[in-house]
Design an enzyme around this catalytic site. Sequence first.
Site, short mmCIF file in Angstrom:
data_model
loop_
_atom_site.label_atom_id
_atom_site.label_comp_id
_atom_site.label_asym_id
_atom_site.label_seq_id
_atom_site.Cartn_x
_atom_site.Cartn_y
_atom_site.Cartn_z
N SER A 121 -51.80 -13.30 -28.56
CA SER A 121 -50.54 -13.36 -27.84
C SER A 121 -50.51 -12.32 -26.71
O SER A 121 -51.35 -12.36 -25.82
CB SER A 121 -49.37 -13.18 -28.82
OG SER A 121 -48.13 -13.41 -28.21
N ASP A 158 -47.05 -24.56 -28.09
CA ASP A 158 -46.72 -23.13 -28.16
C ASP A 158 -45.34 -22.88 -27.55
O ASP A 158 -45.11 -23.20 -26.37
CB ASP A 158 -47.78 -22.31 -27.42
CG ASP A 158 -47.77 -20.85 -27.80
OD1 ASP A 158 -46.67 -20.30 -28.04
OD2 ASP A 158 -48.85 -20.24 -27.86
N HIS A 205 -48.16 -20.85 -32.59
CA HIS A 205 -48.56 -19.56 -32.03
C HIS A 205 -49.08 -18.58 -33.08
O HIS A 205 -49.90 -17.73 -32.77
CB HIS A 205 -47.34 -18.96 -31.30
CG HIS A 205 -47.66 -17.77 -30.46
ND1 HIS A 205 -48.25 -17.89 -29.22
CD2 HIS A 205 -47.48 -16.44 -30.66
CE1 HIS A 205 -48.40 -16.68 -28.69
NE2 HIS A 205 -47.94 -15.79 -29.54
#
Length: 470
Positions: free
Chosen positions: A173, A419, A447
Amino acid sequence: MATSGPAILDIPPAKLISSKSHVVPGQLLVTELFFQVPIDYVAGGTITLFARRVTKHEVPIFPPDDEPAPKPYLVFLEGGPGFGNREPQDHPLTRPALARGYQLLLLDHRGVGLSTPVSNDMLTLVPGGPDAQANYLGLMRQDNTVRDCEAVRKCLTENWPERKRPWSIFGQSYGGFISLSYLSMHPEGLREVFLTGGLAPVGKTPDQVYQATFNRTLERNEAYYAKFPEDVDTVREIATHIESKGGSIPLPSGGVLTVPRLLTMGIAFGGHGGFDNVHSTLLHLKASLEQFGFLTRASLVPLEGWTPFDTNIIYAILHEAIYCDGPGTTSSWSAYRVGKALESFPWLTPDFSVASTSGPLNFSGEMIFPLHFETYPELKPLTEVSQKLAERDDWPALYDQEKLRNNKVPVYAASYVDDMYVEYEFAKDTASLIKGTKVFETNAMYHSALRAKSDEVLQNLFSLRDDVMD
């Protein structure tokens, strides 16, 4: 947006302050490392960084004749921004990394975890009031984290042969955002880059980011209420109760529950199991109302810890800043402005009331609003500081698109079609921008797949590296 890349500075090696090792059950040798690096690589000052190095604990039958050669580093960069690393024995990357011949370095970004963590009390020690505090927080973004990584790399590999000094990094991320800044600033320090949900929206403005993620969030709301249609009434019932109490209910740890804060729980919709977690929390609140006519402490405690902004304030206060790539870019509470203009989120307007609407009340996603600084006790004293950061328009650049186009470092990325946090279409643009990027794409994961489906994700990522395409 930025027309030139980040400043390339001379990075001195970090100073190793302490190193303590211990064995963790499961044959892990964990070394706790504290370093000292500049808080500002131009103006000076110092900050402390913390990392855990993990290797396999081995007990050879015969003592080795020679000191074994060091294993290559794989550095994990956590998401956020604002979160430190979990314990190595609980980390999904630990055993796969060791099995593939790496030693793993779990480095807490500056300002989080044990790396001089930012808090409201800590910021009071920064002389100069809100202006100085805002400047200090402005040093906590990905460009300086890259410099920290380089400083630590130079320290840990100082006596290694030159060709072995570059290391591998793994960005989850926001850790991927850091990784792309790393490729823009110091690619000479990298051997390879792994990304999971971390293909940052390079070249996109904060408004573009939130316009896209609000659309994804609306899709997730529709899916949530399709799975739990009874929660349309449940959410309205809880929201009506909050309004009947003057619009806010005190929370056990000092914050307040408002209707907007209730509806920010949708941040969980982007992860595996997020729907069920939200439903469970709502079910607890609903049962409390039906059985007692009020919300019990036991029903409120899980809700107030839903987003840990009271212990991880960088997540809230710098979230929009990570999309400000260079001078002339300002966030100006981008998510709030974008969301307020959408008919689907009327609760973002000051005069909202539950009775004035009908149908589902939509949850927001990974967005930060000024209301967060009204309902979290750790954030409330930082309202003025947050406003200064929202108005700032002289942010340093984060990416060098020309360098990314001519990249020579192998990049292996997992990208998730659905996502909710990192827009897939923008991720595709970024993957096309960075030369030499190989991407594993799937619409069967969200995610948080590195945690929820780690074996599958890592198998595909390492296959990108090891397999041959003719």
